[in-house]
Enzyme design. Structure first.
Site, PDB file in Angstrom:
ATOM      1  N   TYR A 193      29.559  61.421  51.417  1.00  0.00           N
ATOM      2  CA  TYR A 193      30.726  61.252  52.296  1.00  0.00           C
ATOM      3  C   TYR A 193      30.298  61.087  53.754  1.00  0.00           C
ATOM      4  O   TYR A 193      30.920  60.360  54.519  1.00  0.00           O
ATOM      5  CB  TYR A 193      31.669  62.461  52.164  1.00  0.00           C
ATOM      6  CG  TYR A 193      32.964  62.250  52.898  1.00  0.00           C
ATOM      7  CD1 TYR A 193      34.002  61.508  52.329  1.00  0.00           C
ATOM      8  CD2 TYR A 193      33.147  62.757  54.187  1.00  0.00           C
ATOM      9  CE1 TYR A 193      35.180  61.283  53.021  1.00  0.00           C
ATOM     10  CE2 TYR A 193      34.325  62.539  54.879  1.00  0.00           C
ATOM     11  CZ  TYR A 193      35.341  61.799  54.293  1.00  0.00           C
ATOM     12  OH  TYR A 193      36.503  61.572  54.978  1.00  0.00           O
ATOM     13  N   PHE A 216      42.703  33.821  67.476  1.00  0.00           N
ATOM     14  CA  PHE A 216      42.630  33.936  66.028  1.00  0.00           C
ATOM     15  C   PHE A 216      43.774  34.853  65.603  1.00  0.00           C
ATOM     16  O   PHE A 216      44.111  35.802  66.318  1.00  0.00           O
ATOM     17  CB  PHE A 216      41.275  34.453  65.516  1.00  0.00           C
ATOM     18  CG  PHE A 216      41.253  34.450  64.017  1.00  0.00           C
ATOM     19  CD1 PHE A 216      41.182  33.250  63.326  1.00  0.00           C
ATOM     20  CD2 PHE A 216      41.419  35.621  63.297  1.00  0.00           C
ATOM     21  CE1 PHE A 216      41.258  33.225  61.931  1.00  0.00           C
ATOM     22  CE2 PHE A 216      41.488  35.597  61.915  1.00  0.00           C
ATOM     23  CZ  PHE A 216      41.412  34.400  61.228  1.00  0.00           C
ATOM     24  N   THR A 217      44.349  34.578  64.426  1.00  0.00           N
ATOM     25  CA  THR A 217      45.588  35.244  64.000  1.00  0.00           C
ATOM     26  C   THR A 217      45.530  36.766  64.100  1.00  0.00           C
ATOM     27  O   THR A 217      46.314  37.382  64.830  1.00  0.00           O
ATOM     28  CB  THR A 217      45.906  34.830  62.550  1.00  0.00           C
ATOM     29  OG1 THR A 217      44.740  35.043  61.744  1.00  0.00           O
ATOM     30  CG2 THR A 217      46.301  33.354  62.468  1.00  0.00           C
ATOM     31  N   ASP A 245      33.544  37.884  69.215  1.00  0.00           N
ATOM     32  CA  ASP A 245      33.917  37.838  67.803  1.00  0.00           C
ATOM     33  C   ASP A 245      32.757  37.117  67.119  1.00  0.00           C
ATOM     34  O   ASP A 245      32.642  35.896  67.169  1.00  0.00           O
ATOM     35  CB  ASP A 245      35.239  37.092  67.600  1.00  0.00           C
ATOM     36  CG  ASP A 245      35.633  37.048  66.124  1.00  0.00           C
ATOM     37  OD1 ASP A 245      34.736  37.193  65.263  1.00  0.00           O
ATOM     38  OD2 ASP A 245      36.818  36.857  65.828  1.00  0.00           O
ATOM     39  N   LYS A 283      31.984  36.968  56.247  1.00  0.00           N
ATOM     40  CA  LYS A 283      31.572  35.569  56.456  1.00  0.00           C
ATOM     41  C   LYS A 283      30.044  35.508  56.524  1.00  0.00           C
ATOM     42  O   LYS A 283      29.381  35.542  55.491  1.00  0.00           O
ATOM     43  CB  LYS A 283      32.220  35.015  57.732  1.00  0.00           C
ATOM     44  CG  LYS A 283      33.691  34.636  57.571  1.00  0.00           C
ATOM     45  CD  LYS A 283      34.603  35.811  57.633  1.00  0.00           C
ATOM     46  CE  LYS A 283      36.033  35.452  57.875  1.00  0.00           C
ATOM     47  NZ  LYS A 283      36.902  36.629  57.877  1.00  0.00           N
ATOM     48  N   ARG A 287      46.359  25.516  58.655  1.00  0.00           N
ATOM     49  CA  ARG A 287      46.044  26.128  59.955  1.00  0.00           C
ATOM     50  C   ARG A 287      46.767  25.277  60.999  1.00  0.00           C
ATOM     51  O   ARG A 287      46.209  24.430  61.652  1.00  0.00           O
ATOM     52  CB  ARG A 287      44.536  26.150  60.236  1.00  0.00           C
ATOM     53  CG  ARG A 287      43.760  27.070  59.316  1.00  0.00           C
ATOM     54  CD  ARG A 287      43.669  28.519  59.784  1.00  0.00           C
ATOM     55  NE  ARG A 287      44.714  29.411  59.357  1.00  0.00           N
ATOM     56  CZ  ARG A 287      44.559  30.732  59.205  1.00  0.00           C
ATOM     57  NH1 ARG A 287      43.398  31.310  59.395  1.00  0.00           N
ATOM     58  NH2 ARG A 287      45.565  31.486  58.868  1.00  0.00           N
ATOM     59  N   PHE A 317      52.027  33.182  57.674  1.00  0.00           N
ATOM     60  CA  PHE A 317      51.378  32.229  56.782  1.00  0.00           C
ATOM     61  C   PHE A 317      50.934  32.849  55.465  1.00  0.00           C
ATOM     62  O   PHE A 317      50.833  32.169  54.456  1.00  0.00           O
ATOM     63  CB  PHE A 317      50.171  31.575  57.486  1.00  0.00           C
ATOM     64  CG  PHE A 317      49.187  32.564  58.032  1.00  0.00           C
ATOM     65  CD1 PHE A 317      49.377  33.120  59.287  1.00  0.00           C
ATOM     66  CD2 PHE A 317      48.079  32.947  57.297  1.00  0.00           C
ATOM     67  CE1 PHE A 317      48.481  34.044  59.799  1.00  0.00           C
ATOM     68  CE2 PHE A 317      47.170  33.863  57.786  1.00  0.00           C
ATOM     69  CZ  PHE A 317      47.384  34.418  59.055  1.00  0.00           C
TER      70      PHE A 317
END
Ligand code: F0G
Length: 465
Positions: free
Chosen positions: A72, A124-125, A215, A258, A382, A449
């Site tokens: 943990y 970015f969303t 990012d 990614k 998009r 979306f």
């Protein structure tokens, strides 16, 4: 003669995919409200919805998962993960999160107060939603070329320093907690930022005492473009380029789903100990202990191993070239796409593809639905749907870029799959005037979306075969 190349890996385990008939696909898309997010994956042939969490892991990653320490607190797997981030990204500390938006949530809570302004190179969303939830306002400071699908600028993700300076003059440095620079820029078409632009942005922000946050979701892809396009970097390994890029930032948010070649995971990393302390305080509330942040030990092992694999020069060259292999076929067919071809996806320009549709008939959504019906290829809208409504006017934002993203998962599909996609897009382009627009029949309040539903404006979504 130019010699052909192939994937720098071989296949050890396969996942069969089900072939469907056109009638089955027509039924499936209608049931999904013409929203490709709502399709069942078993109804999809080639899944280009996203490159997020869809990578194939290597044998070394699967082996590493067996080493997962599921303690943990203080798990060995956390320290291996932290070491990989230090070595490859160069940040001093790292706090794991379940995925990228978990890290965005943390940094937004820590640094943003109501009335703050957060400049960034295109929105970015999820990033923008977290900024807005803390009372901040996103301001776009990307160069104009990014909004022009025809501009072939080599670094369309660059920050416009004049725009950035004027935001600082207008709002005051004290109201800008940080500038968020994405490398690459997803919604501009996977476009990179140059090293020179990072350097110049850094020096402008340093002058004003403003933090520069990254990012870093697709930073390795960005590093590859720098190697290819920016003078002085051709002979350098991607690993060294990435490290230099990160050296201009105070920290980063990361979706490990990614670049890092895993199915789940993310992190917040940086050098400032005060932010680390605040991140540790927040992460226990929203994600988990600071040594696991919502991930299991085995997940952290897979990310740590993926971080070393992602900077392999042969791997990343093939990854970018596979995306280009698809894009170039479409260019040869005369299909309008965003140029230059980006790092993680080929973006169809739905406005040019379907000039007979108004933007409020959601051309990109309509094209993605038609592509699915034609060949079982799943893409993502998009454009006007993803962009949402203006907070002040309540109207659709009608962004300049109205795109369908054909996103290529890492190490999953062969170039032969790319050929199938190219043939389908070509077919649709030849019959483009038969593709009807859509109206939205259900709209959720945020990130619409993902779950919005649509119906064809005139006839059923049908393209002659
Ligand atoms: N930043 C960028 C540039 C992204 O592309 C994403 C996710 C995130 C942050 C959020 O990360 O999903 O791990 O929470 N992009 C995915 C996509 C969803 O399909 O483009 P996440």
């Amino acid at each position: 003669m130019s010699r052909r190349t192939a994937e720098p890996y071989k296949i050890k385990s396969v996942e069969p995919i089900r072939m469907t008939t056109r009638a089955e696909r027509e039924r499936a898309i209608a049931e999904a409200g013409y929203n490709t997010f709502l399709l069942k994956s078993e109804d999809v042939y080639i899944d280009l919805l996203t490159d997020s969490g869809t990578s194939a892991m290597s044998d070394a990653q699967w082996a590493a998962m067996m080493r997962g320490d599921e303690a943990y607190a203080g798990a060995r797997s956390f320290y291996r993960f932290e070491q990989a981030v230090r070595e490859i990204y160069g940040f001093q500390w790292m706090v794991p999160t379940h995925q990228g938006r978990g890290a965005e949530h943390l940094i937004s809570r820590i640094l943003i107060r109501p009335g703050h302004v957060i400049p960034g190179n295109m929105y970015f969303t999820t990033t923008r939603v977290h900024q807005e939830l803390q009372g901040g306002t996103f301001v776009d400071v990307i160069i104009d070329e990014a909004h022009d699908s025809l501009s072939d600028h080599p670094f369309k993700g660059n920050v416009d320093l004049v725009k950035l300076q004027s935001v600082i003059d207008r709002h005051g440095a004290e109201n800008i907690p940080y500038v968020n620079v994405a490398v690459t820029v997803n919604l501009a078409g996977g476009q990179p930022v140059s090293m020179q632009n990072l350097r110049e942005t850094r020096s402008l922000l340093q002058h004003h005492g403003i933090r520069m946050w990254c990012d870093a979701t697709r930073a390795v892809e960005n590093a590859f473009f720098i190697k290819e396009r920016e003078s002085g970097y051709a002979g350098k390994p991607v690993r060294a380029i990435l490290k230099e890029m990160m050296s201009y930032f105070d920290g980063c948010t990361m979706s490990a789903k990614k670049d890092c070649l895993v199915n789940i995971g993310g992190f917040l990393a940086g050098n400032d100990d005060a932010i680390l302390q605040a991140a540790r305080e927040q992460v226990v509330i929203f994600e988990g202990m600071p040594t696991y942040g919502g991930l299991s030990g085995r997940d952290m092992e897979a990310v740590a191993q993926g971080i070393y694999e992602m900077v392999d020069d042969d791997y990343i060259a093939h990854r970018i070239n596979q995306v280009r292999y698809l894009g170039r076929q479409l260019v040869d067919f005369g299909v309008p796409i965003v140029l230059p071809i980006g790092g993680h996806a080929v973006f169809l320009d739905a406005r040019q593809f379907l000039p007979h549709l108004d933007q409020d008939e959601y051309p990109a959504q309509a094209l993605a639905a038609a592509l699915y019906v034609d060949s079982g290829v799943r893409a993502m809208e998009r454009g006007n749907v993803s962009s949402g409504r203006d907070q002040a006017t309540g109207k659709n934002r009608r962004p300049k870029l109205e795109l369908v993203r054909l996103t290529i998962p890492r190490r999953v599909y062969t170039d032969r799959h790319m050929d199938v996609v190219a043939d389908s897009v070509r077919h649709l382009y030849e019959h483009r005037e038969e593709i009807p627009g859509l109206e939205m029949v259900y709209e959720p309040p945020t990130l619409r979306f993902f779950t919005a539903r649509f119906a064809p404006v005139k006839t059923a979504c049908q393209v002659r075969t």
